[in-house]
Scaffold this motif. Structure first.
Motif, short mmCIF file in Angstrom:
data_model
loop_
_atom_site.label_atom_id
_atom_site.label_comp_id
_atom_site.label_asym_id
_atom_site.label_seq_id
_atom_site.Cartn_x
_atom_site.Cartn_y
_atom_site.Cartn_z
N SER A 156 41.34 41.04 40.59
CA SER A 156 39.80 40.61 40.39
C SER A 156 39.55 40.13 39.18
O SER A 156 39.05 38.99 39.22
CB SER A 156 38.74 41.91 40.96
OG SER A 156 39.13 42.24 42.17
N GLN A 157 40.21 40.79 37.95
CA GLN A 157 39.83 40.04 36.78
C GLN A 157 40.33 38.72 36.77
O GLN A 157 39.85 37.86 36.03
CB GLN A 157 40.45 41.08 35.79
CG GLN A 157 40.47 40.50 34.33
CD GLN A 157 40.88 41.37 33.37
OE1 GLN A 157 41.08 42.66 33.53
NE2 GLN A 157 41.63 41.01 32.20
N HIS A 158 41.51 38.41 37.28
CA HIS A 158 42.30 37.25 37.14
C HIS A 158 41.35 36.24 37.88
O HIS A 158 41.13 35.02 37.35
CB HIS A 158 43.46 37.11 37.96
CG HIS A 158 44.16 35.99 38.28
ND1 HIS A 158 44.67 35.12 37.17
CD2 HIS A 158 44.29 35.13 39.30
CE1 HIS A 158 45.30 34.11 37.69
NE2 HIS A 158 44.85 34.19 39.27
N TYR A 159 40.81 36.61 39.03
CA TYR A 159 39.89 35.55 39.76
C TYR A 159 38.61 35.22 39.16
O TYR A 159 38.11 34.32 39.20
CB TYR A 159 39.88 36.13 41.41
CG TYR A 159 41.38 35.43 41.87
CD1 TYR A 159 41.25 34.34 42.61
CD2 TYR A 159 42.20 36.39 42.22
CE1 TYR A 159 42.28 33.78 43.17
CE2 TYR A 159 43.54 35.95 43.03
CZ TYR A 159 43.52 34.62 43.33
OH TYR A 159 44.66 34.26 43.95
N ALA A 160 38.05 36.42 38.35
CA ALA A 160 36.81 36.15 37.85
C ALA A 160 37.03 35.26 36.48
O ALA A 160 36.24 34.30 36.37
CB ALA A 160 36.21 37.49 37.23
N GLU A 161 38.16 35.45 36.12
CA GLU A 161 38.51 34.53 34.68
C GLU A 161 38.85 33.20 35.16
O GLU A 161 38.53 32.16 34.38
CB GLU A 161 39.55 35.22 33.97
CG GLU A 161 38.94 36.64 33.35
CD GLU A 161 40.21 37.30 32.66
OE1 GLU A 161 40.05 38.43 31.88
OE2 GLU A 161 41.46 36.78 32.70
N THR A 162 39.54 32.84 36.29
CA THR A 162 40.18 31.70 36.49
C THR A 162 39.33 30.84 37.69
O THR A 162 39.34 29.77 37.55
CB THR A 162 41.61 31.83 36.96
OG1 THR A 162 41.60 32.62 38.30
CG2 THR A 162 42.55 32.49 36.12
N GLN A 163 38.76 31.62 38.32
CA GLN A 163 37.91 30.84 39.48
C GLN A 163 36.48 31.17 39.33
O GLN A 163 35.68 30.76 40.37
CB GLN A 163 38.41 31.04 40.81
CG GLN A 163 39.81 30.63 40.99
CD GLN A 163 40.59 30.31 42.26
OE1 GLN A 163 39.69 30.25 43.17
NE2 GLN A 163 41.83 30.57 42.51
N GLY A 164 35.99 31.96 38.56
CA GLY A 164 34.72 32.55 38.44
C GLY A 164 34.27 33.25 39.67
O GLY A 164 32.79 33.05 40.02
N THR A 165 34.91 33.80 40.42
CA THR A 165 34.23 34.49 41.61
C THR A 165 34.65 36.01 41.71
O THR A 165 35.69 36.33 41.16
CB THR A 165 35.18 33.95 42.65
OG1 THR A 165 34.44 34.61 44.10
CG2 THR A 165 36.66 34.10 42.74
N ASP A 166 33.89 36.93 42.33
CA ASP A 166 34.01 38.22 42.20
C ASP A 166 34.68 38.84 43.60
O ASP A 166 34.96 39.97 43.80
CB ASP A 166 32.70 38.90 42.23
CG ASP A 166 31.78 38.80 40.91
OD1 ASP A 166 32.62 38.89 40.01
OD2 ASP A 166 30.74 38.60 40.99
N PHE A 167 35.18 37.86 44.24
CA PHE A 167 35.66 38.05 45.52
C PHE A 167 37.35 37.47 45.68
O PHE A 167 37.33 36.34 45.16
CB PHE A 167 34.98 37.39 46.70
CG PHE A 167 33.38 38.13 47.05
CD1 PHE A 167 33.26 39.17 47.84
CD2 PHE A 167 32.41 37.38 46.25
CE1 PHE A 167 31.93 39.76 47.61
CE2 PHE A 167 31.34 37.92 46.51
CZ PHE A 167 30.88 39.16 47.26
N VAL A 168 37.94 38.29 46.46
CA VAL A 168 39.37 37.81 46.80
C VAL A 168 39.94 38.40 47.82
O VAL A 168 39.80 39.65 48.16
CB VAL A 168 40.48 37.86 45.44
CG1 VAL A 168 40.75 39.24 44.96
CG2 VAL A 168 41.71 37.13 45.89
N PHE A 169 40.40 37.54 48.82
CA PHE A 169 41.30 38.48 50.06
C PHE A 169 42.60 38.29 49.70
O PHE A 169 43.25 37.33 49.12
CB PHE A 169 41.11 37.28 51.10
CG PHE A 169 39.83 37.25 51.89
CD1 PHE A 169 39.39 38.39 52.57
CD2 PHE A 169 38.80 36.17 51.98
CE1 PHE A 169 38.37 38.51 53.42
CE2 PHE A 169 37.50 36.28 52.67
CZ PHE A 169 37.30 37.24 53.45
N VAL A 170 43.01 39.65 50.06
CA VAL A 170 44.47 39.76 49.92
C VAL A 170 45.13 39.87 51.56
O VAL A 170 44.56 40.46 52.25
CB VAL A 170 44.91 41.02 49.06
CG1 VAL A 170 46.41 41.30 49.25
CG2 VAL A 170 44.20 40.94 47.65
N THR A 171 46.15 38.96 51.55
CA THR A 171 46.63 38.72 53.05
C THR A 171 47.86 39.12 53.28
O THR A 171 48.74 39.45 52.20
CB THR A 171 46.42 37.18 53.22
OG1 THR A 171 47.16 36.65 52.52
CG2 THR A 171 44.96 36.95 53.21
#
Length: 439
Positions: free
Chosen positions: A310-325
């Motif tokens: 989540s930290q990675h996506y907050a820093e790189t894409q500015g989002t608090d959400f990520v789907f893991v598939t």
């Protein structure tokens, strides 16, 4: 005794005081706080809409939390809650508290001993922050219902006493059902799949029960599950797209209807991107290992890996959400559909199951389900489950069930992460965890 003035006046809520400056009003509520400065008394009344300060002379103030009626004139006062106070003309005690509250409600904070707040929950739930969290959750659930209804979903109600678990395993609460073994439902999964054959698109808001030996700040043994199932899908991508729209609707409603509660709690709502980023479980494990040096063991992401991803996506894409598939078969329930290879053949090792992470924690599990009877029977056998105990569920798959999938959101966990509450138990009025059956 009811006074003539009391019967003539309609009730005014504390939030409505600005509309009545210079007028005499009647307030009903609880004595939130009191101060006696010799000949002058100050009180704070709490009702369902907020707080109001009252000031008067010669008032016989009862114990805090007593139910009271206050009649007086509204006057602007910059230092009073909401910018107005009531000059008390009469104070009537409707129901007196018979002893002081065990906790000073105006001074409660979530960083004190959580067991103290939970032991006295019948009173502490009246706290402003406590009820604000529950109000936010109520709006969250309402938005969930409204949006799905608008998309053609039908709300259903499924049994909470069942003969077998939806997901297998030992995390079931056994009960005696007139001399027969039964369990509290760990999920409405099997029933909501059956109801896809009726309405195509269904949802349920109801408690579920997990007999898991957790004693953490993120787990409950009874929680409110927001369940969705939809038919005639192409893949789990359709399900993730639906959840994205649901989350956007939830945030829009909270922004519109829960601003006072969000402000009180200092909570910032997230932006829901039109397309929440997606990463396979294998790629996620590699990312947190290579970028953060965190080795992930087991068949899923551990809590630290969820936080780092989540930290990675907050820093790189500015989002608090990520789907893991693309979860492996061993990490998903028996009814999860296998993934397909590039040539269209089934991959027996991977599934079309996914999780949604929000601010470092999983809030959703979902995916495409098996809809073909032979494949389902094979899966039950591979998972070494008892086909007879699941016969009431599998029967429907003999009769043309469409490709379908769904997800479930834990309402308390989502509420806690939205509001920055460190312990999920504060996001439920009367939590049930490993050690708590009361109040």
């Amino acid at each position: 005794m009811t006074t003539a003035a009391s019967t003539q006046l309609q009730r005014t809520l504390t939030r409505e005081l600005p509309q009545h400056e210079g007028q005499t009003v009647k307030l009903l509520g609880f004595l939130h706080a009191r101060r006696d400065l010799g000949g002058v008394q100050f009180l704070v009344l709490r009702d369902r809409s907020g707080l109001a300060q009252g000031v008067g002379a010669g008032l016989d103030l009862p114990l805090p939390e007593s139910s009271i009626e206050v009649i007086g004139k509204v006057k602007a006062h910059a230092k009073a809650p909401g910018g107005y106070e009531v000059q008390v003309e009469s104070l009537r005690v409707l129901t007196p508290a018979v002893e002081p509250p065990p906790v000073e409600i105006p001074k409660m904070e979530w960083n004190v001993n959580p067991e103290t707040l939970l032991d006295y929950r019948v009173v502490t739930v009246r706290g402003l922050k406590e009820r604000a969290a529950l109000k936010v959750q109520a709006e969250l659930v309402a938005a969930f219902r409204d949006h799905l209804t608008a998309e053609g979903f039908t709300e259903i109600s499924t049994p909470k006493i069942v003969s077998a678990g939806a997901e297998g395993g030992a995390n079931l609460f056994p009960i005696d059902y007139f001399g027969h073994p039964a369990y509290l439902a760990q999920s409405p999964q099997l029933y909501k799949q059956i109801m896809v054959g009726v309405f195509e698109r269904v949802f349920e808001v109801a408690p579920v029960y997990r007999a898991e030996e957790h004693a953490t700040s993120r787990h409950l043994n009874e929680y409110l599950s927001l369940d969705v199932e939809m038919g005639f899908i192409e893949s789990e991508e359709d399900v993730m797209d639906l959840e994205t729209r649901v989350l956007a609707a939830i945030m829009a409603r909270l922004k519109e209807r829960a601003q006072p509660e969000l402000a009180l709690l200092g909570a910032a709502l997230p932006e829901v991107p039109a397309h929440i980023p997606r990463i396979t479980l294998l790629e996620a494990r590699q990312l947190v290992t290579e970028k953060y040096g965190h080795a992930v063991g087991g068949k899923d992401l551990d809590p630290e890996a969820e936080r780092l991803l989540s930290q990675h996506y907050a820093e790189t894409q500015g989002t608090d959400f990520v789907f893991v598939t693309k979860y492996p078969r061993a990490a998903r329930p028996f009814y999860t559909h296998a993934d397909h290879n590039a040539d269209g053949s089934l991959n027996p090792d991977l599934t079309r199951g996914f999780d949604l992470l929000f601010r470092g924690i999983e809030i959703t599990s979902g995916g495409q389900r098996i809809h073909e009877y032979p494949m389902l029977q094979d899966s039950i056998a591979e998972y070494r489950l008892n086909p007879e105990s699941l016969a009431g569920y599998t029967e429907v798959f003999k009769y043309g069930m469409p490709p379908h999938g769904g997800f479930a959101i834990g309402a308390e966990r989502l509420t806690a992460k939205l509001l920055g509450i460190s312990n999920v138990r504060y996001a439920r009025a009367f939590p049930r965890d490993r050690h708590r059956l009361t109040p």
